[in-house]
Design a protein around this motif. Structure first.
Motif, short mmCIF file in Angstrom:
data_model
loop_
_atom_site.label_atom_id
_atom_site.label_comp_id
_atom_site.label_asym_id
_atom_site.label_seq_id
_atom_site.Cartn_x
_atom_site.Cartn_y
_atom_site.Cartn_z
N ARG A 1 47.68 21.43 94.07
CA ARG A 1 46.42 21.40 93.03
C ARG A 1 45.26 22.75 93.45
NH1 ARG A 1 47.91 15.85 93.47
NH2 ARG A 1 46.14 15.78 94.41
N TRP A 2 44.72 22.15 94.48
CA TRP A 2 44.14 23.44 94.25
C TRP A 2 43.67 24.69 94.21
CZ3 TRP A 2 42.37 26.05 99.18
CH2 TRP A 2 41.12 26.65 99.61
N LYS A 3 45.23 24.87 94.85
CA LYS A 3 45.21 26.68 94.70
C LYS A 3 44.83 26.89 93.33
CE LYS A 3 47.68 27.29 98.95
NZ LYS A 3 49.69 27.25 99.37
N GLU A 4 45.37 26.46 92.29
CA GLU A 4 45.76 26.78 90.65
C GLU A 4 44.25 26.44 91.06
OE1 GLU A 4 48.49 23.12 89.33
OE2 GLU A 4 50.23 24.42 90.15
N LYS A 5 43.19 25.69 91.28
CA LYS A 5 41.52 25.94 90.12
C LYS A 5 40.78 27.15 91.19
CE LYS A 5 42.65 21.34 88.86
NZ LYS A 5 42.96 19.72 89.21
N ILE A 6 40.86 27.48 92.06
CA ILE A 6 39.83 27.76 92.98
C ILE A 6 39.26 29.78 92.00
CG2 ILE A 6 40.39 27.18 95.49
CD1 ILE A 6 41.64 29.74 96.05
N ILE A 7 38.57 29.85 92.71
CA ILE A 7 37.86 31.22 92.09
C ILE A 7 37.90 31.88 93.41
CG2 ILE A 7 36.37 32.24 90.98
CD1 ILE A 7 35.65 29.62 89.11
N VAL A 8 38.30 32.81 92.85
CA VAL A 8 38.39 33.76 94.28
C VAL A 8 37.71 35.59 94.23
CG1 VAL A 8 39.95 35.36 96.17
CG2 VAL A 8 40.66 33.58 95.34
N PRO A 9 36.57 35.46 94.62
CA PRO A 9 35.68 37.34 94.27
C PRO A 9 36.20 37.82 94.69
CG PRO A 9 35.11 35.97 96.63
CD PRO A 9 36.03 34.49 95.95
N ILE A 10 36.08 39.10 94.07
CA ILE A 10 37.23 40.20 93.51
C ILE A 10 37.35 41.36 95.13
CG2 ILE A 10 37.18 42.90 92.86
CD1 ILE A 10 35.92 41.95 90.48
#
Length: 371
Positions: free
Chosen positions: A22-31
């Motif tokens: 569930r966490w991996k679907e919501k995280i935001i990763v910078p460019i």
């Protein structure tokens, strides 16, 4: 550790796969960071949390502090901004607390465990924030030095490559002009010449970055009004293509002392950037150029566009080298523009709100006796 706490830790370990899914679907990763490094940070937080929960209170604070300073954690700090770290950590915190709240026990029994887990994560993130600031303060001089090294290397590469590239381009441009003069009925010649001019403009941008070439060796007094007329003609095809309206509101007799080709470069670059942004939106698009004199006779030129608001963090770094939001951008255009304006003893700044994004150029009063 009592049986309920032990059972909760075992339960959380068994639910780890579902929590991270569930966490991996919501995280935001910078460019600038790879996704795996961010995921590694989430697993580190989970591991720390479970172990900290089993520790006695007297050992808890020192463990969380030492873990935040661990080498593994520092790798994550160096590849991301603190805002992304805290945001993604809070997502996993919420997922963990959701699992605890759903554990098969009475709420009155599980409530102290729920609160302790929350406190542990908050304490760990507090230590992470402190350590992040320390790590990045240590590496700041190195980062600035790397920027200078990258600029020097890029300048050397572009200077040698672009000089070789410009020679055949100049030949092509000359023959196209000759072809048009001898065969004025040929279609598309104006389009070809305009595209060649834009290509020469891009080459000029890189040559200026190399700092080995001054485009106009003589400082002259020139009319900003006339220069903007030339720039407007040059960018006209791009305006049509992007369906952007150009509005101009200029006082008469705006004169500037400086290198005319460099100022032309700045104006075209800022307007091209605005066109690129505006071409991506569906609503009516406008670029407004306003020029006037201040009370001290200094020249102010404002270029505004109706594009989306620039976020505050980006606005603070927009003139730094290698900062860009474009997929194919170099992040050097605005950096070069600022260098040029400051070389002319002027200032270049940017403001942005929900209605307008405005680039403001301020140049010193012109020395009219040089006319």
């Amino acid at each position: 550790m009592d049986q309920l706490k032990f059972d909760v830790i075992s339960y959380m370990e068994s639910r780890q796969e579902f929590i991270f899914k569930r966490w991996k679907e919501k995280i935001i990763v910078p460019i600038e960071q790879d996704r795996e490094t961010m995921i590694k940070g989430g697993h580190l937080l989970f591991k720390v949390m479970l172990h900290a929960f089993s520790l006695p209170k007297k050992n808890l604070e020192s463990y969380l502090k030492l873990t935040a300073e661990d080498t593994e954690a520092k790798i994550i700090y160096k590849t991301s901004s603190i805002s992304y770290i805290i945001y993604n950590a809070n997502i996993i915190k919420n997922e963990i607390l959701i699992e605890i709240a759903q554990y098969r026990a009475e709420w009155e029994d599980i409530k102290p465990i729920y609160i302790k887990f929350s406190d542990i994560i908050d304490q760990f993130l507090f230590n992470v924030t402190n350590c992040y600031n320390d790590v990045n303060e240590e590496t700041k001089p190195l980062t600035e030095e790397n920027h200078e090294e990258r600029l020097t290397l890029l300048g050397q590469m572009t200077s040698s490559f672009v000089h070789e590239f410009r020679n055949p381009l100049t030949t092509i441009h000359g023959f196209v002009q000759l072809l048009r003069s001898e065969n004025p009925e040929l279609p598309y010649m104006d389009i070809i010449l305009n595209e060649l001019e834009q290509l020469k403009f891009r080459i000029t941008q890189f040559l200026m970055l190399s700092r080995k070439e001054v485009l106009n060796h003589e400082i002259t007094l020139f009319s900003l009004n006339d220069l903007l007329d030339q720039v407007a003609s040059f960018i006209y095809p791009r305006l049509l293509e992007a369906n952007v309206e150009l509005e101009r509101e200029l006082e008469d007799n705006l004169y500037v002392n400086g290198y005319i080709e460099e100022i032309r470069q700045v104006l075209i670059n800022i307007i091209f950037n605005a066109i690129d942004v505006l071409s991506e939106q569906m609503k009516a698009s406008v670029i407004k150029i306003k020029g006037y004199k201040n009370e001290d006779e200094s020249i102010v030129l404002q270029t505004s566009n109706t594009g989306p608001k620039i976020p505050e963090p980006l606005l603070n770094t927009i003139f730094n080298p290698f900062v860009t939001t474009k997929k194919t951008g170099t992040g050097l255009g605005l950096f070069v523009c600022k260098e040029i304006i400051e070389k002319h003893n002027g200032r270049l700044s940017c403001t942005s709100d929900d209605d307008w994004t405005t680039f403001t150029i301020q140049l010193p009063p012109a020395q009219m006796q040089e006319v």
